[in-house]
Design a protein around this motif. Structure first.
Motif, PDB file in Angstrom:
ATOM      1  N   CYS A 195       9.378  10.572  10.687  1.00 49.33           N
ATOM      2  CA  CYS A 195       9.523   9.356  11.489  1.00 49.33           C
ATOM      3  C   CYS A 195      10.988   8.917  11.518  1.00 49.33           C
ATOM      4  CB  CYS A 195       8.656   8.239  10.905  1.00 49.33           C
ATOM      5  SG  CYS A 195       6.882   8.571  11.000  1.00 49.33           S
ATOM      6  N   SER A 196      11.284   8.048  12.456  1.00 51.99           N
ATOM      7  CA  SER A 196      12.654   7.550  12.591  1.00 51.99           C
ATOM      8  C   SER A 196      12.968   6.583  11.459  1.00 51.99           C
ATOM      9  CB  SER A 196      12.820   6.841  13.936  1.00 51.99           C
ATOM     10  OG  SER A 196      11.893   5.766  14.031  1.00 51.99           O
ATOM     11  N   ALA A 197      14.258   6.409  11.194  1.00 48.59           N
ATOM     12  CA  ALA A 197      14.705   5.505  10.134  1.00 48.59           C
ATOM     13  C   ALA A 197      14.181   4.097  10.402  1.00 48.59           C
ATOM     14  CB  ALA A 197      16.225   5.495  10.052  1.00 48.59           C
ATOM     15  N   GLY A 198      13.746   3.440   9.327  1.00 44.81           N
ATOM     16  CA  GLY A 198      13.224   2.080   9.446  1.00 44.81           C
ATOM     17  C   GLY A 198      11.712   2.036   9.622  1.00 44.81           C
ATOM     18  N   THR A 199      11.067   3.205   9.746  1.00 46.25           N
ATOM     19  CA  THR A 199       9.605   3.230   9.845  1.00 46.25           C
ATOM     20  C   THR A 199       9.019   3.034   8.448  1.00 46.25           C
ATOM     21  OG1 THR A 199       9.711   4.758  11.708  1.00 46.25           O
ATOM     22  CG2 THR A 199       7.606   4.567  10.589  1.00 46.25           C
ATOM     23  N   PHE A 200       7.992   2.235   8.335  1.00 54.93           N
ATOM     24  CA  PHE A 200       7.424   1.921   7.018  1.00 54.93           C
ATOM     25  C   PHE A 200       5.907   1.789   7.123  1.00 54.93           C
ATOM     26  CE2 PHE A 200       7.855  -2.107   9.100  1.00 54.93           C
ATOM     27  CZ  PHE A 200       6.828  -2.910   8.623  1.00 54.93           C
ATOM     28  N   LEU A 201       5.256   1.872   5.982  1.00 50.83           N
ATOM     29  CA  LEU A 201       3.815   1.613   5.888  1.00 50.83           C
ATOM     30  C   LEU A 201       3.531   0.911   4.576  1.00 50.83           C
ATOM     31  CD1 LEU A 201       2.502   3.787   3.704  1.00 50.83           C
ATOM     32  CD2 LEU A 201       2.669   5.355   5.631  1.00 50.83           C
ATOM     33  N   LEU A 202       2.365   0.302   4.515  1.00 49.69           N
ATOM     34  CA  LEU A 202       1.946  -0.457   3.335  1.00 49.69           C
ATOM     35  C   LEU A 202       0.775   0.253   2.684  1.00 49.69           C
ATOM     36  CD1 LEU A 202       2.018  -3.811   5.255  1.00 49.69           C
ATOM     37  CD2 LEU A 202       3.550  -3.290   3.386  1.00 49.69           C
ATOM     38  N   ARG A 203       0.901   0.506   1.411  1.00 46.62           N
ATOM     39  CA  ARG A 203      -0.197   1.154   0.693  1.00 46.62           C
ATOM     40  C   ARG A 203      -0.410   0.465  -0.654  1.00 46.62           C
ATOM     41  NH1 ARG A 203       0.681   4.462  -3.448  1.00 46.62           N
ATOM     42  NH2 ARG A 203       2.838   4.900  -4.025  1.00 46.62           N
ATOM     43  N   PHE A 204      -1.658   0.527  -1.133  1.00 48.88           N
ATOM     44  CA  PHE A 204      -1.987  -0.082  -2.416  1.00 48.88           C
ATOM     45  C   PHE A 204      -1.475   0.804  -3.550  1.00 48.88           C
ATOM     46  CE2 PHE A 204      -5.620  -1.702   0.244  1.00 48.88           C
ATOM     47  CZ  PHE A 204      -5.084  -2.972   0.397  1.00 48.88           C
ATOM     48  N   SER A 205      -0.968   0.166  -4.562  1.00 48.39           N
ATOM     49  CA  SER A 205      -0.364   0.883  -5.687  1.00 48.39           C
ATOM     50  C   SER A 205      -1.431   1.609  -6.506  1.00 48.39           C
ATOM     51  CB  SER A 205       0.391  -0.094  -6.583  1.00 48.39           C
ATOM     52  OG  SER A 205       0.817   0.540  -7.765  1.00 48.39           O
ATOM     53  N   ASP A 206      -1.098   2.828  -6.920  1.00 48.05           N
ATOM     54  CA  ASP A 206      -1.972   3.588  -7.812  1.00 48.05           C
ATOM     55  C   ASP A 206      -1.730   3.221  -9.272  1.00 48.05           C
ATOM     56  OD1 ASP A 206      -3.469   5.244  -6.068  1.00 48.05           O
ATOM     57  OD2 ASP A 206      -1.708   6.471  -5.719  1.00 48.05           O
ATOM     58  N   SER A 207      -0.548   2.771  -9.571  1.00 51.54           N
ATOM     59  CA  SER A 207      -0.151   2.590 -10.975  1.00 51.54           C
ATOM     60  C   SER A 207      -0.290   1.159 -11.463  1.00 51.54           C
ATOM     61  CB  SER A 207       1.299   3.044 -11.158  1.00 51.54           C
ATOM     62  OG  SER A 207       2.159   2.287 -10.312  1.00 51.54           O
ATOM     63  N   GLU A 208      -0.355   0.203 -10.564  1.00 55.27           N
ATOM     64  CA  GLU A 208      -0.387  -1.206 -10.968  1.00 55.27           C
ATOM     65  C   GLU A 208      -1.613  -1.883 -10.372  1.00 55.27           C
ATOM     66  OE1 GLU A 208       2.609  -5.041 -11.255  1.00 55.27           O
ATOM     67  OE2 GLU A 208       3.329  -3.087 -10.589  1.00 55.27           O
ATOM     68  N   LEU A 209      -2.332  -2.623 -11.213  1.00 55.11           N
ATOM     69  CA  LEU A 209      -3.525  -3.325 -10.735  1.00 55.11           C
ATOM     70  C   LEU A 209      -3.127  -4.414  -9.752  1.00 55.11           C
ATOM     71  CD1 LEU A 209      -5.740  -3.809 -13.938  1.00 55.11           C
ATOM     72  CD2 LEU A 209      -6.215  -2.366 -11.962  1.00 55.11           C
ATOM     73  N   GLY A 210      -3.820  -4.450  -8.605  1.00 58.79           N
ATOM     74  CA  GLY A 210      -3.570  -5.489  -7.629  1.00 58.79           C
ATOM     75  C   GLY A 210      -2.164  -5.469  -7.090  1.00 58.79           C
ATOM     76  N   GLY A 211      -1.636  -4.284  -6.804  1.00 59.05           N
ATOM     77  CA  GLY A 211      -0.288  -4.176  -6.267  1.00 59.05           C
ATOM     78  C   GLY A 211      -0.277  -3.487  -4.916  1.00 59.05           C
ATOM     79  N   ILE A 212       0.678  -3.860  -4.071  1.00 61.50           N
ATOM     80  CA  ILE A 212       0.863  -3.194  -2.780  1.00 61.50           C
ATOM     81  C   ILE A 212       2.343  -2.883  -2.632  1.00 61.50           C
ATOM     82  CG2 ILE A 212       1.103  -5.379  -1.517  1.00 61.50           C
ATOM     83  CD1 ILE A 212      -0.282  -3.983   0.860  1.00 61.50           C
ATOM     84  N   THR A 213       2.639  -1.703  -2.179  1.00 62.88           N
ATOM     85  CA  THR A 213       4.028  -1.271  -2.064  1.00 62.88           C
ATOM     86  C   THR A 213       4.364  -0.952  -0.615  1.00 62.88           C
ATOM     87  OG1 THR A 213       5.665   0.312  -2.867  1.00 62.88           O
ATOM     88  CG2 THR A 213       3.459   1.161  -2.484  1.00 62.88           C
ATOM     89  N   ILE A 214       5.656  -0.951  -0.339  1.00 63.30           N
ATOM     90  CA  ILE A 214       6.150  -0.602   0.992  1.00 63.30           C
ATOM     91  C   ILE A 214       6.907   0.714   0.882  1.00 63.30           C
ATOM     92  CG2 ILE A 214       7.601  -1.297   2.936  1.00 63.30           C
ATOM     93  CD1 ILE A 214       7.262  -4.191   2.026  1.00 63.30           C
ATOM     94  N   ALA A 215       6.466   1.714   1.632  1.00 62.10           N
ATOM     95  CA  ALA A 215       7.187   2.995   1.712  1.00 62.10           C
ATOM     96  C   ALA A 215       7.896   3.044   3.059  1.00 62.10           C
ATOM     97  CB  ALA A 215       6.212   4.161   1.560  1.00 62.10           C
ATOM     98  N   TRP A 216       9.185   3.454   3.061  1.00 62.48           N
ATOM     99  CA  TRP A 216       9.920   3.460   4.321  1.00 62.48           C
ATOM    100  C   TRP A 216      10.897   4.626   4.393  1.00 62.48           C
ATOM    101  CZ3 TRP A 216      11.949   1.075   0.172  1.00 62.48           C
ATOM    102  CH2 TRP A 216      13.341   1.073   0.012  1.00 62.48           C
ATOM    103  N   VAL A 217      11.335   4.914   5.605  1.00 58.40           N
ATOM    104  CA  VAL A 217      12.279   6.002   5.855  1.00 58.40           C
ATOM    105  C   VAL A 217      13.685   5.417   5.911  1.00 58.40           C
ATOM    106  CG1 VAL A 217      12.892   7.901   7.385  1.00 58.40           C
ATOM    107  CG2 VAL A 217      10.510   7.195   7.181  1.00 58.40           C
ATOM    108  N   SER A 218      14.593   6.000   5.140  1.00 56.48           N
ATOM    109  CA  SER A 218      15.981   5.525   5.121  1.00 56.48           C
ATOM    110  C   SER A 218      16.782   6.176   6.257  1.00 56.48           C
ATOM    111  CB  SER A 218      16.628   5.867   3.779  1.00 56.48           C
ATOM    112  OG  SER A 218      16.816   7.276   3.687  1.00 56.48           O
ATOM    113  N   ASP A 219      18.044   5.754   6.364  1.00 56.99           N
ATOM    114  CA  ASP A 219      18.935   6.342   7.381  1.00 56.99           C
ATOM    115  C   ASP A 219      19.159   7.827   7.134  1.00 56.99           C
ATOM    116  OD1 ASP A 219      19.135   3.920   8.608  1.00 56.99           O
ATOM    117  OD2 ASP A 219      20.982   3.345   7.565  1.00 56.99           O
ATOM    118  N   SER A 220      19.026   8.221   5.867  1.00 59.63           N
ATOM    119  CA  SER A 220      19.232   9.635   5.531  1.00 59.63           C
ATOM    120  C   SER A 220      17.937  10.426   5.572  1.00 59.63           C
ATOM    121  CB  SER A 220      19.857   9.739   4.133  1.00 59.63           C
ATOM    122  OG  SER A 220      18.982   9.153   3.164  1.00 59.63           O
TER     123      SER A 220
END
Length: 776
Positions: A609-634
């Motif tokens: 995906c192009s830089a700045g594209t992101f999605l939200l997923r629930f954390s596997d390692s932390e109870l009740g956590g949600i993380t943001i994964a995104w594509v950097s300029d590189s």
């Protein structure tokens, strides 16, 4: 939904409702439409009869109109003499009289009028709601109504035959008395020696005696035949009543209770008991009438003993059976309408509502009974089912405050019920634990009991009912496991079980439906098949085989920790569900949160995906956590340290995404503003506080990525006035922590939240004490 039921849901000031009211007038009053709504729709709207002028149809319509008039008269008699019902009572009685006078000779005219009114009503309802589609009564309801109608007819016939039996017995008694007089006179003549068969007067007495004896023999035969007929009718009435009661109590009411239990897991549930109460009340009335008829026939038989020696009288058996039928109906209709909470915390107020469905019909409300509540253990519940006796004082497993309340009767709804509004579980006695059992595995039940009499003390009933299983906790951290116990019991308990047994393993096909329904109830949207496959893989620790009928065990569900984690599958799922319900509901319902996706899979999805594209997923390692994964300029994919409920209590997910201006496009190709801008918190000018300070505003950023406020729509009030300010370069490796900075805008300038750090490079952060403003 029925026509009249939908009409009553229209707003009071609705033009369509006024049009419907205008349909009805003197020829067909609206009071009749209201009080006989179900009968009218079933017989006149859904009925397949049309209007061809045939002898068969005309006779059917004539019977139907006559039945309608009788129903109106019965309803008028059933209405209370209370002031608010008096005018309606008169109106219904006058309408029944008018219908008889006006339409007896032409019933088709009234049939056509009613059909026309219903058709017009349907037209206005669909104009108000184009999607409204009235549903015909189910086959069960049709069959039940037919059976009840047949029982009413049979009961009326038996009542008429019983009155005829009484009249015939009275006539027989008079004839017998006359015959006795003649015999006595002849005996007197014989004793006097003046009995002369040639004497005309004597001959008349002898002939009179012979005729009377012949008539008496005929009457005896007729009475015996009528008694046998009535007894058979009463036996058949009992059998039909038993069948109908079984359909309502053992099928419909059990189904209602099961749906009530499933509603604890989020299944949609129509909690109304009104229709079932209506059926139960009619059954109770018919049972009572038949029981009184049996007793009346027994009285008539005792008054005139005609049965030959050796003939067994079956009426006492039928009386015993129908009394037991009434007892079963009364005890089965003592219902918990509103269940207490299934996860119950000590010293916390809770409520419950209990209702007796046949209380109004049997006049129990004339001397309203008290209902007492106790809490009992699983073993006590099983002992109770075996002994079927009320608990004794001191037999409970805990102490409940405010546990005794008197039932109340609502005249308008005809409901006899009691609401416990201020109960509190003061303490609990726990059983000894075995093996790996914990207090959150232990199940209790609330035991509701009462007693009352019916028929001026003729029958005494002791009634009781048990609540759904409850788990008692003393601390909030016990809540997740307690809900695991309750969820498993609600979903997988089987009818007729030994309380409160549940299977140790269940098919994943059933479990996934339970998880999806529970998640939807909590968050507003069901889980997708992709979500459920992810959950299956996690629950089975990576060993899920979709083609096999995989069975998930109780231990896998909530006892054994997940691989390389210190929490169980249920604890992880429950924490995610709680986080989504309390902080992420809107974006989740909108589909902005992918949620259930592995970290590696997320990276693969974002890799191209192009830089700045992101999605939200629930954390596997932390109870009740949600993380943001995104594509950097590189074109590298990074993930932020998970946000938790604590973070969102400070600043919402939408505002954080708005703060992070390097997040541009929600995967796969939607600008983030499309989903999140409506959830941004609008800026409000903060006046100087009484202590002279200005309240700071918190803004989220990633260390090494300076925010570009010119691209943040909802932060326009905080844009830096210096357009030449350089934006720090992005490092190859992003920090996974978030800093939230607090800025104090001055009175004369628009002060950016990060302006306080101007001139500092990354190495300068070490010299600044940010303990109060960095929370991740």
């Amino acid at each position: 939904m029925a026509l009249w039921e939908r009409a009553q849901q229209l707003p009071p000031d609705s033009a369509h409702l006024q049009q419907i009211r205008n349909i009805y007038g003197d020829d067909f009053p609206i009071e009749v439409r209201h009080y006989l709504a179900q009968f009218i729709e079933e017989k006149f709207w859904w009925n397949p009869v049309r209007l061809p002028d045939t002898a068969e149809n005309n006779q059917y319509i004539a019977n139907l109109i006559n039945q309608l008039i009788q129903e109106i008269e019965n309803k008028a008699e059933d209405l209370s003499d209370a002031r608010e019902c008096f005018l309606t009572k008169l109106k219904l009685a006058e309408t029944a009289k008018m219908f008889r006078q006006r339409y007896s000779s032409n019933p088709v005219q009234l049939f056509s009028l009613i059909r026309h009114c219903l058709s017009a009503e349907m037209k206005y309802l669909q104009a108000a709601d184009p999607d409204f589609l009235p549903m015909p009564p189910s086959l069960f309801v049709c069959n039940l109504m037919h059976s009840l109608e047949e029982l009413r007819g049979r009961t009326r016939t038996t009542a008429e035959d019983t009155r005829k039996l009484e009249q015939e017995q009275e006539a027989f008694a008079l004839q017998y008395c006359e015959c006795t007089k003649v015999n006595a006179h002849l005996q007197q003549l014989k004793n006097q020696g003046s009995l002369n068969a040639q004497d005309q007067q004597t001959l008349q007495y002898i002939n009179r005696k012979d005729l009377l004896e012949q008539d008496l023999n005929r009457r005896v035969a007729a009475l015996m035949e009528l008694r046998i007929k009535i007894t058979e009718q009463l036996r058949q009435n009992y059998q039909l009543l038993s069948q109908v009661q079984s359909q309502v109590i053992d099928d419909e009411l059990i189904r209602w209770k099961r749906n009530q239990q499933l509603s604890g897991n989020g299944v949609l549930f129509n909690s109304s008991l009104d229709k079932i109460q209506e059926w139960c009340e009619e059954i109770a009335e018919l049972i009572w009438l038949n029981r009184q008829q049996i007793k009346e026939v027994e009285r008539l038989k005792q008054k005139l003993a005609l049965d030959p020696p050796g003939v067994v009288d079956v009426l006492p058996t039928i009386l015993s059976e129908i009394t037991q039928l009434l007892s079963s109906l009364v005890t089965s209709t003592f219902i918990i309408e509103k269940q207490p909470p299934q996860v119950m915390k000590t010293n916390t107020r809770f409520t419950a509502t209990v209702r007796l469905l046949v209380g109004g019909k049997l006049n129990v409300h004339m001397s309203p009974p008290q209902v007492k509540v106790s809490i009992i253990s699983e073993s006590q519940a099983n002992m109770l089912l075996k002994s079927d006796k009320l608990l004794k004082a001191g037999d409970s497993s805990g102490e409940i405050l405010n546990n005794t309340v008197t039932m109340e009767y609502q005249q308008t709804t005809r409901q006899l019920s009691v609401s416990f509004r201020n109960m509190l579980l003061k303490k609990i006695k726990r059983a000894e634990k075995k093996g790996t059992e914990s207090v959150m595995d232990e199940k209790f039940s609330l035991f509701f009991q009462s007693q009352f009499s019916v028929g001026d003390g003729e029958l005494m009933f002791q009634v009781w009912t048990l609540s759904l299983p409850v788990v008692v906790i003393v601390h909030g951290n016990q809540e997740p496991h307690a809900w695991a116990t309750v969820t498993w019991d609600n979903a997988f308990s089987e009818p007729g079980r030994c309380l409160f047994q549940v299977p140790d393993k269940v098919p994943w096909a059933k479990m996934k439906e339970t998880l999806s329904q529970k998640f939807k109830h909590a968050t507003g949207r069901r889980l997708t098949e992709e979500n459920l496959r992810f959950l299956a893989d996690k629950a089975f620790r990576g060993n899920y085989n979709e083609s096999a009928n995989s069975m998930l065990s109780w231990a896998q569900f909530c006892k054994e920790p997940l691989s390389e984690r210190n929490f169980t599958f249920w604890e992880w799922f429950f924490a995610i569900m709680k986080l989504t319900r309390e902080h992420l509901r809107g974006p989740w319902v909108d589909g902005a949160i992918m949620g259930f996706v592995k970290k590696k899979q997320a990276e693969e999805m974002l890799a191209h995906c192009s830089a700045g594209t992101f999605l939200l997923r629930f954390s596997d390692s932390e109870l009740g956590g949600i993380t943001i994964a995104w594509v950097s300029d590189s074109q590298e994919v990074f993930s932020l340290q998970p946000f938790t409920a604590k973070d969102f209590s400070v600043r919402s997910l939408a505002d954080r995404i708005g703060d992070l201006t390097h997040l541009i496009t929600l995967y796969p190709d939607t600008a983030k503003e499309v989903f999140f801008q409506k959830y941004y918190t609008p800026y409000q000018d903060q006046p100087t506080q009484p202590n002279g300070y200005i309240k700071p505003v918190l803004v989220t950023q990633v260390l090494g990525l300076a925010p570009n406020y010119n691209t943040t729509p909802h932060h326009t009030m905080y844009m830096s006035p210096d357009p030449t300010r350089d934006t720090p370069s992005v490092a190859n490796s992003y920090a996974s922590s978030i800093t939230t900075t607090a800025a104090e805008p001055t009175e004369n300038s628009a002060f950016g939240p990060m302006d306080c750090l101007d001139g500092l490079d990354d190495s300068s952060y070490a010299g600044i004490d940010l303990n109060d403003i960095i929370y991740k």
